[in-house]
Scaffold this motif. Structure first.
Motif, short mmCIF file in Angstrom:
data_model
loop_
_atom_site.label_atom_id
_atom_site.label_comp_id
_atom_site.label_asym_id
_atom_site.label_seq_id
_atom_site.Cartn_x
_atom_site.Cartn_y
_atom_site.Cartn_z
N ARG A 1 3.28 11.80 5.06
CA ARG A 1 3.31 10.99 6.20
C ARG A 1 4.23 9.69 5.79
O ARG A 1 5.16 9.41 6.47
N GLU A 2 4.37 9.32 4.44
CA GLU A 2 5.10 8.20 4.19
C GLU A 2 6.63 8.52 4.10
O GLU A 2 7.51 7.74 4.75
N THR B 1 -13.22 4.05 4.37
CA THR B 1 -13.97 5.01 4.92
C THR B 1 -14.85 5.51 4.21
O THR B 1 -14.95 5.20 2.98
N THR C 1 1.94 11.48 1.06
CA THR C 1 3.14 11.48 0.96
C THR C 1 4.19 12.15 2.02
O THR C 1 5.02 11.45 2.37
N VAL D 1 0.35 6.01 14.37
CA VAL D 1 -0.47 5.64 13.17
C VAL D 1 0.51 5.29 11.87
O VAL D 1 0.65 6.19 10.99
N ALA E 1 1.25 3.63 8.58
CA ALA E 1 -0.03 3.71 7.59
C ALA E 1 -0.62 2.14 7.57
O ALA E 1 -0.16 1.02 7.72
N ALA E 2 -1.71 2.17 7.71
CA ALA E 2 -2.46 0.98 7.86
C ALA E 2 -2.41 -0.13 6.63
O ALA E 2 -2.46 0.48 5.50
N LYS F 1 -9.72 7.62 15.51
CA LYS F 1 -9.44 6.21 15.37
C LYS F 1 -8.58 5.49 16.53
O LYS F 1 -8.82 4.36 16.74
N ALA G 1 7.77 5.73 -2.13
CA ALA G 1 8.26 7.29 -2.66
C ALA G 1 9.73 7.24 -1.76
O ALA G 1 9.73 7.37 -0.50
N MET H 1 0.93 -1.24 0.01
CA MET H 1 0.09 -0.05 0.11
C MET H 1 0.85 1.26 -0.02
O MET H 1 0.70 2.31 -0.82
N ALA H 2 1.75 1.08 1.01
CA ALA H 2 2.77 2.34 0.99
C ALA H 2 3.53 2.48 -0.37
O ALA H 2 4.36 1.68 -0.94
N ALA H 3 3.26 3.68 -1.06
CA ALA H 3 4.17 3.91 -2.47
C ALA H 3 5.44 3.98 -1.96
O ALA H 3 5.93 4.43 -1.06
N PHE I 1 1.12 11.79 12.10
CA PHE I 1 -0.27 12.27 12.17
C PHE I 1 -1.02 11.23 13.11
O PHE I 1 -0.95 10.32 13.08
N LEU I 2 -1.27 11.89 14.20
CA LEU I 2 -2.03 11.21 15.20
C LEU I 2 -3.74 11.16 15.02
O LEU I 2 -4.17 12.31 15.17
N GLU I 3 -4.33 10.33 14.39
CA GLU I 3 -5.80 10.48 14.15
C GLU I 3 -6.53 10.17 15.39
O GLU I 3 -6.62 8.76 15.84
#
Lengths: 403, 266
Positions: free
Chosen positions: B76-77, A27, B74, A18, A20-21, B88, A5, A1-3, B83-85
């Motif tokens: 975040r990656e 959603t 991007t 968090v 990446a799930a 969730k 980058a 899922m994570a591209a 990011f603390l959501e």
């Protein structure tokens, strides 16, 4: 899922909560891209679900509240994943109606229902839902469909035998291609519709009797039980995308009645400085968390006119997405106001959510009144009087006509 | 970010100030457009951002961010954005008991709650990495919003303590910035909220206050923005500089104009 980058600094934050799930999180705020034209459902992850439509403004998925007039005022409907808060009118006469319209709409479109109440058994609430106003042709068809469904046996197909292997579609009693139906309040919903629908009930006196072995936290027990119940249903029936085998996606409509009233064990309606000041707001926050990550929409009625502490009302409003207030004229001085003689009350759209959007979305029309005739609940702009008599000016506070 | 707001604040992403606490508040209107502005501003300024988003989901900020020219996924990656959501994580911490301390641990506690796990999360996220080279310009903590913490049972003093600790670490020690949104309840007599707002107001370097118009709703002017520059650490006889503008929010931008000079009126 994570591209992949690639960045010059590959410092992955290790302590991040968090990360990446990795699973497909469904959603409700899926943008309906140009590929999702509805015909090619394989491309879009969000197959078109019965009884929903995308918003013209931001592509968000909307469901009908059961009142087409209210849908229009809210910008097309209620967004999936949000909470509609109804501030009850003083004697709780008209807010149960909006509650029932919402649930009836769910039955008619084939959505799953979750009804929670501390006062009435959910089965009784469902019995009292208004009957949908269908065209006669449609009604004959649904009678036929129901008969066919009952008498259908495993007839082996001789010619089109390949179709035997396909899974059978669930019989939908009513054509669900329409968005928003009209209901006749004087009639009860047909029993077959209720039986064909899927619903879950939460009746507080039944659920609260079991012993609790939870850590003490500032939520009151009724709310904790309700949250767990909702979370269970969402998880087990796959509304949060956790069960990918489920082919036909559906919406869960949650209805919670009289939240915050003493029947739920909350004392915000009794005193101003109460111990469980944060129960209701915490509940609303957790509910929002559950809704945002699932295909569900919720209606809550709250007796805000009973809440003593104004700060709590402001907090409750901030934690809800759409807020509609009902003000009935019964017992108030407005009852004798000639401006309002045809109407039963005022309806205030206090808040509309601003989701996936910068634009400040406020309903244009501010003075709205509602009336309940035998069959229909209509919302209108009260007519401004063209001639203002001296006797009228004294009673119409702040409603002077615009010349 | 909104170029007009940058002009009003006299900043650009290249010359972002450091070591500042910015307070965003809204009264009778929705001030979340300011949060979107600062989020995209600091991401474009190449700062490391820790965003504690308590009130909306990630996809909401992402979709608006794309309209403003930043991609949160991007960011975040590649590690620029932590990011603390809140929504969730709250569901996770409430229904599934966690072993290690979770930033939103206070949701499981019965009394007024302690934000220390949240502070430790922020500290961990924005800690400068000792790799020798400065990857990002400065750490930034963005919180949306603090009033929700009050609704969740945390006391105003605990929230003020949390911001104080964050300020000491992020602003003073690491020369970064802190931006927080607080709702002003107005006449709803929310004492805890007033304590929080006043306390933060005295500590901030910059206060942006979005107010609804006193005359009510208007289609062309969505509200009024008051900008106040302060010098909290220097007692000075000079008056703090303040500006007031009215604004209209559009699909991808917010336009600002002097009071009464809305293009709809002229």
């Amino acid at each position: 899922m994570a591209a992949a980058a690639s960045c010059s600094t590959s410092t992955r934050s290790t302590g991040s909560v968090v990360v990446a799930a990795s699973r497909n999180s469904v959603t409700s705020f899926q943008r309906r891209g140009p590929r999702a034209s509805g015909t090619d459902s394989g491309c879009s992850r969000l197959v078109s679900i019965a009884g929903t439509r995308p918003s013209v403004r931001n592509g968000q998925l909307l469901v009908s509240t059961g009142l087409p007039a209210l849908d229009q005022l809210l910008g097309g409907g209620l967004a999936v994943g949000t909470v509609l808060l109804i501030e009850e009118d003083k004697y709780n006469i008209y807010s149960p109606l909006l509650f029932k319209y919402f649930l009836a709409e769910g039955i008619v479109t084939g959505h799953t229902l979750l009804v929670a109440s501390a006062k009435e058994d959910p089965a009784d609430i469902l019995q009292e839902l208004p009957a949908p106003l269908l065209d006669d042709n449609c009604k004959k068809e649904c009678d036929e469909d129901i008969c066919n469904h009952k008498t259908e046996s495993n007839i082996k197909m001789k010619i089109a035998w390949r179709y035997q292997l396909l899974p059978k579609m669930e019989a939908r009693p009513v054509s669900s291609s329409r968005f928003g139906h009209y209901y006749d309040v004087s009639k009860r919903i047909p029993q077959e519709l209720i039986e064909a629908s899927k619903w879950h009930g939460f009746f507080l006196p039944e659920k609260i009797s079991s012993t609790l072995n939870l850590e003490p936290c500032s939520l009151n027990h009724g709310y904790i039980k309700l949250l767990q119940f909702i979370q269970n249903i969402i998880y087990e029936e796959g509304f949060d995308g956790s069960n990918p085998q489920k082919k036909q996606k559906n919406i869960l409509r949650i209805g919670i009645q009289n939240l915050g009233s003493p029947l739920w064990g909350d004392d915000i309606c009794w005193t101003e400085n109460c111990d469980s000041n944060h129960s209701l707001t915490k509940f609303l926050y957790m509910l929002r968390g559950l809704l945002r990550s699932s295909l569900s929409a919720c209606i809550i009625t709250v007796p805000t006119h009973l809440i003593q502490n104004k700060a709590i009302i402001a907090r409750v409003t901030n934690l809800s997405d759409t807020v509609v207030g009902l003000e009935s004229f019964i017992g108030s001085e407005k009852e004798t106001n000639p401006l309002y003689k045809d109407y039963h009350g005022l309806i205030h759209i206090r808040q509309i959510p601003q989701l996936n959007n910068l634009i400040y979305d406020v309903s244009d029309v501010k003075d709205l009144a509602f009336k309940l005739k035998r069959k229909l609940f209509t919302i209108e702009h009260p007519p401004t009087p063209t001639v203002l008599l001296p006797s009228q000016t004294s009673t119409s506070r702040g409603h002077s006509p615009v010349w | 970010m909104f170029p007009e707001l940058n002009n009003l604040l006299n900043t650009t992403p290249d010359q972002a100030e450091q070591g500042k606490l910015t307070l965003l508040c809204d009264a009778k209107t929705d001030g979340s457009f300011l949060v979107h502005h600062f989020l995209s501003f600091y991401l474009k300024a190449n700062c490391k951002v820790c965003f504690v988003a308590l009130i909306q989901s990630f996809s909401h900020y992402n979709i608006v961010g794309q309209k403003l020219g930043v991609s949160l996924t991007t960011a975040r990656e590649c590690g620029q954005l932590v990011f603390l959501e809140g929504l969730k994580s709250a569901v996770d911490v409430f229904f599934r008991p966690q072993e290690e301390p979770h930033p939103l641990q206070f949701l499981r506690e019965a009394n007024s709650g302690n934000l220390q796990p949240l502070y430790e999360f922020v500290q961990e996220a924005l800690k400068p990495v000792d790799s020798g080279e400065a990857a990002w310009r400065c750490p930034v903590l963005l919180v949306d919003d603090l009033s929700v913490l009050l609704s969740l049972g945390v006391g105003a003093v605990a929230v003020l303590d949390f911001i104080h600790y964050c300020r000491a670490t992020v602003c003073w020690e690491w020369k970064g910035n802190v931006v927080a949104l607080v709702h002003d309840s107005g006449d709803a007599e929310d004492e805890e909220n007033d304590i929080l707002l006043n306390g933060l107001g005295h500590q901030s370097h910059l206060i942006l206050r979005a107010e609804g118009l006193a005359t009510g709703f208007c289609k062309d002017v969505h509200g009024q923005l008051r900008i106040l520059w302060r010098r909290p650490s220097e007692p000075t006889a000079q008056r703090d500089r303040s500006l007031t503008y009215q604004y209209k929010i559009q699909d991808k931008n917010v336009s600002f104009f002097a009071k009464g000079m809305s293009p709809a009126v002229l």
